[in-house]
Design a protein around this motif. Structure first.
Motif, PDB file in Angstrom:
ATOM      1  N   LEU A   1      -8.692   7.657  -5.637  1.00  0.00           N
ATOM      2  CA  LEU A   1      -9.260   7.599  -4.290  1.00  0.00           C
ATOM      3  C   LEU A   1      -9.926   8.911  -3.865  1.00  0.00           C
ATOM      4  CD1 LEU A   1      -6.317   5.761  -2.474  1.00  0.00           C
ATOM      5  CD2 LEU A   1      -8.437   4.762  -3.324  1.00  0.00           C
TER       6      LEU A   1
ATOM      7  N   ALA B   1      -1.763   7.099  -7.484  1.00  0.00           N
ATOM      8  CA  ALA B   1      -2.122   6.668  -6.130  1.00  0.00           C
ATOM      9  C   ALA B   1      -3.325   7.392  -5.543  1.00  0.00           C
ATOM     10  CB  ALA B   1      -0.911   6.843  -5.199  1.00  0.00           C
ATOM     11  N   TYR B   2      -3.439   8.690  -5.795  1.00  0.00           N
ATOM     12  CA  TYR B   2      -4.459   9.475  -5.109  1.00  0.00           C
ATOM     13  C   TYR B   2      -5.691   9.789  -5.950  1.00  0.00           C
ATOM     14  CZ  TYR B   2      -0.681  10.225  -1.776  1.00  0.00           C
ATOM     15  OH  TYR B   2       0.333  10.035  -0.876  1.00  0.00           O
TER      16      TYR B   2
ATOM     17  N   GLY C   1       1.778   3.655   2.098  1.00  0.00           N
ATOM     18  CA  GLY C   1       2.333   2.696   1.154  1.00  0.00           C
ATOM     19  C   GLY C   1       3.259   3.354   0.146  1.00  0.00           C
TER      20      GLY C   1
ATOM     21  N   THR D   1      -2.862   4.482   1.659  1.00  0.00           N
ATOM     22  CA  THR D   1      -2.165   4.592   0.375  1.00  0.00           C
ATOM     23  C   THR D   1      -0.942   5.485   0.479  1.00  0.00           C
ATOM     24  OG1 THR D   1      -4.253   4.283  -0.796  1.00  0.00           O
ATOM     25  CG2 THR D   1      -2.441   5.240  -2.043  1.00  0.00           C
TER      26      THR D   1
END
Length: 306
Positions: free
Chosen positions: A100, A96-97, A114, A111
């Protein structure tokens, strides 16, 4: 004695917030990301300990286990929860990270929200929406002053665990090779990489440590308030983030101080003002502090270079 009892309860509650806030502040201080899914990792740790201890008691220990066997099984279950949450933190960071890191803060924030909702709904599907009755890791209480002051062993364990974790993290980041690498990444990831530091591994280790701390906080929080459900970590996670900002996000002593102070404020507000208004009072205090000292109590103002 009544005020002293409220004060000790506040310090115990604040110690839980402080442990959670330490996870927040480590991730933000090194990766410059606000991991709002951190509170839901607390919930995952609580469920791992809940089911692991139930399995141990029903299948391994028998009906009348000794105190030593029960204590050792609980310790093993807590370590298992730390491992599971640590691995979960690394997976969340990788999926997820990590993509980004060069994105804007708004994309990371969305995110994180989410991921938080994903963990809550996944827990609801896997474990059910009905609350579970969590068995505290320790029971009993300490009686002082002829029975006028009673302190639960859970409260004492929480305070001691918080102090030990804070000291251990301070020594780890200050003296170990990995801790120095984390501090270097916090200062400048590009320069750290040029000096031979593996930034990806360092950030992954940061998420692993923060998530393992979330598991400990989940066990202590569910022992303090023995109800476990998919939304268990939501409000404590928000309050712990408030504590991290209150003390100065990115500062380990600041997260510790902010958590303790917020716990005391909440306990005193519930006891002498209003249970319903205690959360409003917490955030009002945060606003006042940030108006006076925007970087937090122990935070340092760093001017942005342009």
């Amino acid at each position: 004695m009544e005020f002293l009892s409220y004060l000790i309860n506040g310090i115990s509650l604040g110690s839980i917030y402080a442990i959670i806030a330490l996870g927040y502040t480590m991730v933000y201080g090194i990766a410059k990301m606000l991991n709002f899914a951190h509170g839901d990792v607390i919930m995952v740790g609580g469920y791992v300990v809940f089911y692991a201890t139930n399995f141990a008691r029903s299948s391994l220990l028998g009906d009348n286990p000794s105190a030593l066997a029960s204590g050792l099984s609980t310790l093993v279950c807590v370590i298992l929860a730390m491992v599971v949450c640590g691995v979960l933190g690394v997976i969340i960071e990788a999926l997820a990270y990590k993509p980004l890191r060069r994105a804007g803060s708004l994309a990371v924030l969305i995110t994180a929200i989410g991921v938080s909702y994903f963990l809550q709904n996944a827990a609801q599907l896997l474990f059910g929406a009905n609350p579970k009755n969590f068995t505290p890791v320790v029971s009993g209480q300490l009686t002082l002053f002829g029975g006028q002051l009673r302190i639960s062993f859970v409260a004492l364990l929480t305070i001691v665990a918080c102090v030990v974790i804070m000291v251990a993290l301070t020594l780890f980041t200050g003296r170990s090779k990995m801790g120095k690498a984390m501090r270097a990444c916090s200062e400048d990831q590009g320069a750290a990489q040029l000096m031979g530091i593996n930034v990806n591994s360092t950030i992954s280790m940061t998420f692993a440590i923060g998530s393992a701390l979330a598991a400990i906080a989940g066990v202590l929080m569910c022992s303090y308030s023995p109800v476990l459900q998919p939304t268990t970590g939501s409000m404590p996670g928000i309050k712990a983030f408030t504590a991290a900002v209150f003390g100065g996000i990115g500062s380990i002593p600041g997260a510790f101080l902010g958590g303790i102070l917020l716990g005391i404020i909440e306990a005193i507000a519930q006891a002498y003002i209003s249970t319903q208004l205690s959360n409003a009072i917490l955030f009002a205090v945060l606003i006042v502090v940030l108006l006076v000292k925007p970087s937090g109590l122990l935070g340092k103002y760093v001017p942005e270079k342009v």
